[in-house]
Structure formats: structure tokens, C-alpha cells
Design an enzyme around this catalytic site. Structure first.
Site, PDB file in Angstrom:
ATOM      1  N   CYS A  79       0.825  -1.210   0.000  1.00 58.83           N
ATOM      2  CA  CYS A  79       0.000   0.000   0.000  1.00 58.83           C
ATOM      3  C   CYS A  79       0.866   1.270   0.000  1.00 58.83           C
ATOM      4  O   CYS A  79       1.497   1.554  -1.021  1.00 58.83           O
ATOM      5  CB  CYS A  79      -1.007  -0.042   1.140  1.00 58.83           C
ATOM      6  N   HIS A 172      -3.279  -4.806   1.806  1.00 60.58           N
ATOM      7  CA  HIS A 172      -2.646  -5.055   3.117  1.00 60.58           C
ATOM      8  C   HIS A 172      -2.650  -6.543   3.483  1.00 60.58           C
ATOM      9  O   HIS A 172      -3.534  -6.977   4.243  1.00 60.58           O
ATOM     10  CB  HIS A 172      -3.430  -4.302   4.202  1.00 60.58           C
ATOM     11  N   GLU A 174      -0.912  -8.029   5.570  1.00 60.07           N
ATOM     12  CA  GLU A 174      -0.620  -8.208   7.003  1.00 60.07           C
ATOM     13  C   GLU A 174      -1.873  -8.094   7.858  1.00 60.07           C
ATOM     14  O   GLU A 174      -1.848  -8.366   9.042  1.00 60.07           O
ATOM     15  CB  GLU A 174       0.463  -7.207   7.445  1.00 60.07           C
TER      16      GLU A 174
END
Ligand code: GLN
Length: 193
Positions: A79, A172, A174
Site C-alpha cells: 500500500c 494489506h 498483514e
């Protein structure tokens, strides 16, 4: 054990570190340039690209990270991290790192739909599709010859790319429980990818 650093100026670095630790690598926050020493790979997290860019400059990290990118060091940007890695950025007022030969548009999905989640086909990690979380995300407008687009939205827009040992993701990974994209990056770090 491989050592992976996560730039920890601002943004979702804690989540990347937690996820990397589940993959049994050593993961460290990187706040100053000397913490880059001895690493095998680096992640630039999502967050606010102007803040991360300004803080990288303030902490003298811009040139060291550029040098790593030039010598083919494995770097993954997610991102805001993807925005920072690009050579050319629409809607940007700071100098980009210029690590990957691509044009990226910041906040590309507009205000109404600036955050969304979608099942994204990413052929390099196989099936099933990846649950991709886009938060005021950028997208890829154009890539140079050495850059492969790894994933596109159904409308054809590129949202993941690879150039040599560098990977850029507009979303994202994560923030999910799916470790496949971090594993993909670790394979590159280990010379298997
Ligand atoms: N919109 C942010 C920026 O331009 C990126 C958002 C994110 O990393 N989730 O920096």
C-alpha cells in the site's frame, strides 16, 4: 534463520512483524539506517506515504534503501509502501524512492470507494483467491519492461507487481491470516522464488 526488517516510521509495521514471526523468521522494526545492517529482506508497510517518506528522509533512510534496491536486495512494499517504491507517482509532492519501474496512482479508488475488500486471483500463490484488503489504496498505472504484474482487479487494473527481488502490493496482506504473500516474499529472500 533469515532476518527481515520492517520500516517502523509509521503505519502497519507491528502487524507485518507479528505475521513474519509466525513464519519463523527473525523480524525487526527498522527506525534508523544502521538497523538495516545484516538484514536479508525489508518490508515497507502501509500507512501514510507522505509521513513515511518525510520520516525516512529525517532519519536518513532514503539513500540507504535506494542503494539496497539498486543492488537487487529483496524489498516488499504494501500500500503506502508500494507508493514509496515506485519511480513515478501521481498526486505526490515528495521525491519517490524510485526502486521499481512503475507509475502508481495514490488514493486511486476515489473517496466513495476508497476502502474495500475483495477475493483477488494471484496466480503466483495459487488457489484459493487472496482476501485482499484495500484501504485508500493506490493502483498501478503503467509498468516498465522488467516489471511483471502479479494481480489485476476484474476491470484489468494492476494491484500487485514484481521486479527482480522486489514486490509491490496495493493492499494489506498483514491484516489477514493468510501467510501466502509473505511466504512468497520469503522464497525470494531465500533465492527460491
Ligand atoms: N492513501 C495512503 C497514502 O497515500 C496509503 C494507504 C495505505 O497504506 N493503506 O499514503
Amino acid at each position: 534463520m533469515k532476518k527481515i526488517g520492517v520500516l517502523a516510521q509509521q503505519g502497519a509495521f507491528v502487524e507485518h512483524i507479528a505475521l513474519l514471526r509466525r513464519l519463523e523468521v527473525e523480524a525487526f522494526p527498522v527506525r534508523v539506517a544502521k538497523e538495516l545492517d545484516g538484514l536479508d529482506g525489508l518490508i515497507i508497510p502501509g500507512g501514510e506515504s507522505s509521513s513515511i517518506g518525510i520520516l525516512m528522509k529525517e532519519y536518513d533512510l532514503v539513500e540507504p534503501v535506494r542503494r539496497l534496491a539498486k543492488r537487487g536486495f529483496p524489498i516488499m512494499g504494501t500500500c503506502a509502501g508500494m507508493i514509496l517504491m515506485a519511480k513515478r507517482i501521481s498526486g505526490w509532492h515528495l521525491e519517490p524512492l524510485g526502486a521499481m519501474d512503475m507509475d502508481v496512482r495514490r488514493n486511486a479508488f476515489g473517496r466513495q470507494v476508497d476502502s474495500f475488500e475483495t477475493a483477488l486471483e494471484i496466480p503466483v500463490i495459487g488457489k484459493p483467491p487472496f482476501h485482499a484488503v484495500f484501504i485508500r489504496a493506490p493502483y498501478i498505472e503503467k509498468v516498465g519492461d522488467g516489471v511483471d504484474i502479479l494481480a489485476r482487479l476484474p476491470n484489468g487494473i494492476g494491484v500487485a507487481a514484481r521486479e527482480g527481488s522486489m514486490v509491490a502490493l496495493a493492499f494489506h496482506p498483514e491484516l489477514t491470516n493468510d501467510l501466502r504473500l509473505h511466504s512468497y516474499f520469503l522464497d525470494i529472500v531465500c533465492g527460491k522464488g
